[in-house]
Write a protein that holds these residues in place. Sequence first.
Motif, PDB file in Angstrom:
ATOM      1  N   VAL A  13       0.870  -1.173   0.000  1.00  0.00           N
ATOM      2  CA  VAL A  13       0.000   0.000   0.000  1.00  0.00           C
ATOM      3  C   VAL A  13       0.909   1.226   0.000  1.00  0.00           C
ATOM      4  O   VAL A  13       1.784   1.346   0.876  1.00  0.00           O
ATOM      5  CB  VAL A  13      -0.918   0.019   1.241  1.00  0.00           C
ATOM      6  N   ASP A  14       0.723   2.092  -0.965  1.00  0.00           N
ATOM      7  CA  ASP A  14       1.603   3.262  -1.114  1.00  0.00           C
ATOM      8  C   ASP A  14       3.078   2.832  -1.094  1.00  0.00           C
ATOM      9  O   ASP A  14       3.895   3.421  -0.381  1.00  0.00           O
ATOM     10  CB  ASP A  14       1.352   4.288   0.007  1.00  0.00           C
ATOM     11  N   ASP A  15       3.394   1.798  -1.827  1.00  0.00           N
ATOM     12  CA  ASP A  15       4.755   1.266  -1.955  1.00  0.00           C
ATOM     13  C   ASP A  15       5.307   0.648  -0.681  1.00  0.00           C
ATOM     14  O   ASP A  15       6.486   0.290  -0.617  1.00  0.00           O
ATOM     15  CB  ASP A  15       5.731   2.358  -2.444  1.00  0.00           C
ATOM     16  N   LYS A  16       4.480   0.534   0.342  1.00  0.00           N
ATOM     17  CA  LYS A  16       4.951  -0.094   1.569  1.00  0.00           C
ATOM     18  C   LYS A  16       4.451  -1.541   1.581  1.00  0.00           C
ATOM     19  O   LYS A  16       3.243  -1.781   1.537  1.00  0.00           O
ATOM     20  CB  LYS A  16       4.380   0.661   2.775  1.00  0.00           C
ATOM     21  N   PRO A  17       5.396  -2.517   1.632  1.00  0.00           N
ATOM     22  CA  PRO A  17       4.964  -3.922   1.633  1.00  0.00           C
ATOM     23  C   PRO A  17       4.196  -4.256   2.919  1.00  0.00           C
ATOM     24  O   PRO A  17       4.671  -3.942   4.007  1.00  0.00           O
ATOM     25  CB  PRO A  17       6.264  -4.720   1.573  1.00  0.00           C
ATOM     26  N   ILE A  18       3.017  -4.855   2.765  1.00  0.00           N
ATOM     27  CA  ILE A  18       2.220  -5.221   3.946  1.00  0.00           C
ATOM     28  C   ILE A  18       2.123  -6.746   4.029  1.00  0.00           C
ATOM     29  O   ILE A  18       2.431  -7.341   5.052  1.00  0.00           O
ATOM     30  CB  ILE A  18       0.791  -4.638   3.878  1.00  0.00           C
ATOM     31  N   LEU A  19       1.706  -7.369   2.944  1.00  0.00           N
ATOM     32  CA  LEU A  19       1.647  -8.834   2.941  1.00  0.00           C
ATOM     33  C   LEU A  19       2.915  -9.372   2.277  1.00  0.00           C
ATOM     34  O   LEU A  19       3.335  -8.902   1.224  1.00  0.00           O
ATOM     35  CB  LEU A  19       0.408  -9.325   2.182  1.00  0.00           C
ATOM     36  N   LYS A  20       3.488 -10.380   2.933  1.00  0.00           N
ATOM     37  CA  LYS A  20       4.808 -10.833   2.481  1.00  0.00           C
ATOM     38  C   LYS A  20       4.797 -12.284   2.049  1.00  0.00           C
ATOM     39  O   LYS A  20       5.640 -13.073   2.456  1.00  0.00           O
ATOM     40  CB  LYS A  20       5.828 -10.599   3.611  1.00  0.00           C
ATOM     41  N   GLY A  39      -2.912  -4.445  12.794  1.00  0.00           N
ATOM     42  CA  GLY A  39      -1.794  -4.081  11.924  1.00  0.00           C
ATOM     43  C   GLY A  39      -1.056  -5.263  11.346  1.00  0.00           C
ATOM     44  O   GLY A  39      -0.043  -5.094  10.671  1.00  0.00           O
ATOM     45  N   SER A  40      -1.556  -6.485  11.589  1.00  0.00           N
ATOM     46  CA  SER A  40      -0.819  -7.650  11.084  1.00  0.00           C
ATOM     47  C   SER A  40      -1.091  -7.898   9.602  1.00  0.00           C
ATOM     48  O   SER A  40      -0.363  -8.654   8.963  1.00  0.00           O
ATOM     49  CB  SER A  40      -1.170  -8.892  11.915  1.00  0.00           C
ATOM     50  N   GLY A  41      -2.138  -7.254   9.054  1.00  0.00           N
ATOM     51  CA  GLY A  41      -2.386  -7.389   7.614  1.00  0.00           C
ATOM     52  C   GLY A  41      -3.676  -8.109   7.256  1.00  0.00           C
ATOM     53  O   GLY A  41      -3.904  -8.421   6.092  1.00  0.00           O
ATOM     54  N   LYS A  42      -4.536  -8.349   8.243  1.00  0.00           N
ATOM     55  CA  LYS A  42      -5.769  -9.108   7.987  1.00  0.00           C
ATOM     56  C   LYS A  42      -6.690  -8.382   7.013  1.00  0.00           C
ATOM     57  O   LYS A  42      -7.158  -8.955   6.027  1.00  0.00           O
ATOM     58  CB  LYS A  42      -6.527  -9.364   9.304  1.00  0.00           C
ATOM     59  N   SER A  43      -6.937  -7.091   7.322  1.00  0.00           N
ATOM     60  CA  SER A  43      -7.841  -6.339   6.447  1.00  0.00           C
ATOM     61  C   SER A  43      -7.218  -6.108   5.081  1.00  0.00           C
ATOM     62  O   SER A  43      -7.924  -6.079   4.066  1.00  0.00           O
ATOM     63  CB  SER A  43      -8.206  -4.995   7.082  1.00  0.00           C
ATOM     64  N   THR A  44      -5.894  -5.978   5.062  1.00  0.00           N
ATOM     65  CA  THR A  44      -5.203  -5.825   3.780  1.00  0.00           C
ATOM     66  C   THR A  44      -5.464  -7.032   2.895  1.00  0.00           C
ATOM     67  O   THR A  44      -5.728  -6.886   1.693  1.00  0.00           O
ATOM     68  CB  THR A  44      -3.687  -5.660   4.021  1.00  0.00           C
ATOM     69  N   LEU A  45      -5.417  -8.217   3.505  1.00  0.00           N
ATOM     70  CA  LEU A  45      -5.687  -9.428   2.740  1.00  0.00           C
ATOM     71  C   LEU A  45      -7.109  -9.384   2.172  1.00  0.00           C
ATOM     72  O   LEU A  45      -7.331  -9.665   0.994  1.00  0.00           O
ATOM     73  CB  LEU A  45      -5.493 -10.673   3.618  1.00  0.00           C
TER      74      LEU A  45
END
Lengths: 271, 442
Positions: A13-20, A39-45
């Motif tokens: 998101v905005d060039d910041k890696p969230i899911l790896k 902040g662990s990335g659940k919603s990002t997924l």
Amino acid sequence: MATLKITGLQVSVDDKPILKGVNLEIKAGEIHALMGPNGSGKSTLAYALAGHPKYEITGGTIEIDETNVTELDANERARLGMFLAFQYPVTIPGVRVADFLRHAVSNRRDPDRKEGENLIPMREFRKELKERMGELGMDTEFARRYLNDGFSGGEKKRMEILQLAMLKPRFALLDETDSGLDSDAVKVVSEGVNRLCGPDMGVLIITHHERLLEFNKPQFTHVMLAGSIVETGDASLAAELHTNGYAKVRERHPEEAAEETSEQEESLASV
Amino acid sequence: MSTASIPESSLAAGFTPEVFEEFLQTRDEPEWVTQARRDAFELYQEKLAEPLDQEEWKRVDLRAFRPGKFQLRDDSFDAGNLGTLMLDRADFAGSVVHVDSHYARGSASEELKVRGVLFGDLATMLREHGDTLRPHFATRAVQAGTDRFSAWHAAFWTGGTVLYVPTGVTIEEPLYSLIGLAQAGATDFSHTLVILEDDAEATLLEETSSATSDAPGLHVGAVELLVGRNARLRYVQLQNWNSKTWHFAHQSGRVESNGSLQWTVGGLGAKMAHIHQDVHLDGRGAEGQVNGVTFATDKQLISYYTQQTHHAPDTRSDLLYKDVLRDKARCVWRGMIKVDEAAQQTDGYQRNDSLLLSSTARCDAIPGLEIEADDVRCTHGATAGRVDVEQVFYAMCRGLTEYEAMHMIVQGFFQIVTDRIPVELVRDTLDKAVERKLGIGE
């Protein structure tokens, strides 16, 4: 059997890696729980699976059955059976619930439908909508209201479940659907989800509470830490996390825990 | 555009003194009407020499406007191919059609005549019912001397729809007026005059339309809405010219004690439109509601200068304009609520919301208040914004395409104002007009 297959998914998101590099496979008929600290990335997924343009997929694939949907936009994925119940449902003033849903249902049932082409017949649609609303204990007056406009938190979540019931997706992602609800509302939502779960639908319940999971027992529990799924277990893992929090998980996965800490420091430094 | 494309007419193009004299020869009207024209033409020439009011015109660029390229017609030309969104879609108590500023055809139910209602075209009505209409025509609401456009209009008007409803008469079914432009370079100087005597009630739906998409046209119009005590008027004007038409209008409503005026304007067509819209609340308890729906695309400029003036106590005005802009379109809204010293306990509201569908569209909204009374409630607001990407994403997650989502959001945006309109035909018509403009179903 319908399968949602996520392989090595990396999201920025905005060039910041969230899911790896997330790997996950959900089959129709299964309930999966995804847990993890803030902040662990659940919603990002969830957003990345739904196809939000802000969540840039930088690696890996998402497949529904054999179809690679990684490059498809949100509406194409929805027509193939992906559904995201939003943590914060969006308000669309002036658009009536019934009109919105009639378009959505028409597209879902006829994935090749183009704008301006026939919608599903009004009578059939109304009857079905009325039945589903009844099952969720919703006043049919809601159908005439503007989408989420002036709805309480509980009403919005119920509206998400109504849409789920009408669209009959193959894979439902429930993003913190239980947050902000009192226990009665959680019960209504859970019963709704229970009714919809079946051999034709796979479910991913994202939560950091356990309440929803009490009603909708997962066969699999996944724990996310710093953008990776670090553990997978059964329903008892969810119960353990509920009781003990994430301290033990962090101990078992010091590498990700360290990453988590450095990211938090970074985000604090950037404030 | 070459002058050769303009069909034959006995009148030359332009609005010179020679053309004016020729024009008068084509008119068969009472002496007082001719004299009023002469006075107005004199005013027109004076006003042409004066600069326009900067407050009203500074955002409207008239440099490309060439009045000399337009030509008055001395005859009626009934194009059968006028596009209409409303006619044939409902039962009307009567209808009047004007084309190129001349009366073309019309009808009125026998019942209306029996009840003393006058409904027809202005030229005929002034000849036949001059005594009734003269006190109201261009005296109270729109006057020739306001600016060059009002004077121009007063000198050259040729047609327009008249509705006169006597005391205590209610007309249930709406009346309909279609104003058309057909020939290239033609003008429309129509003058709409609505008079509701005390306790009367009526609905007039008016729409403008062009017969072709590429014929240049000019409208210099006036609308006068005179609402008596306890009378109720609903008036709609849907401006739907082609994109080659210039539209200038002075439109004014006056409401007497406990009367109510509900006024809806739709701004969809025209190359450039500027409307000076006034609502005067003259009597205690008078009420004026103004609804505006504007959808500008391509290089259209649609501009409004609205005034809500409270002259008497306990009056209420409520204006809501909603604009959607796309491509390189521009909207200008300058709104003013004025409250006279005597107009205590008034409630004035004005609001303009704009939704921008492209980064090249632009909207200027400037609300204003001038209040001389000390016990009033006046509020105003203006918002402008792009389509919310989260709304689009949410709708797409439910299987709507990006376009479908945008269209739904636009329709929802307008819904808030169409909800205020009780006439179903008008709501449907606005929906249709918006759909057409969005290109849905094409």
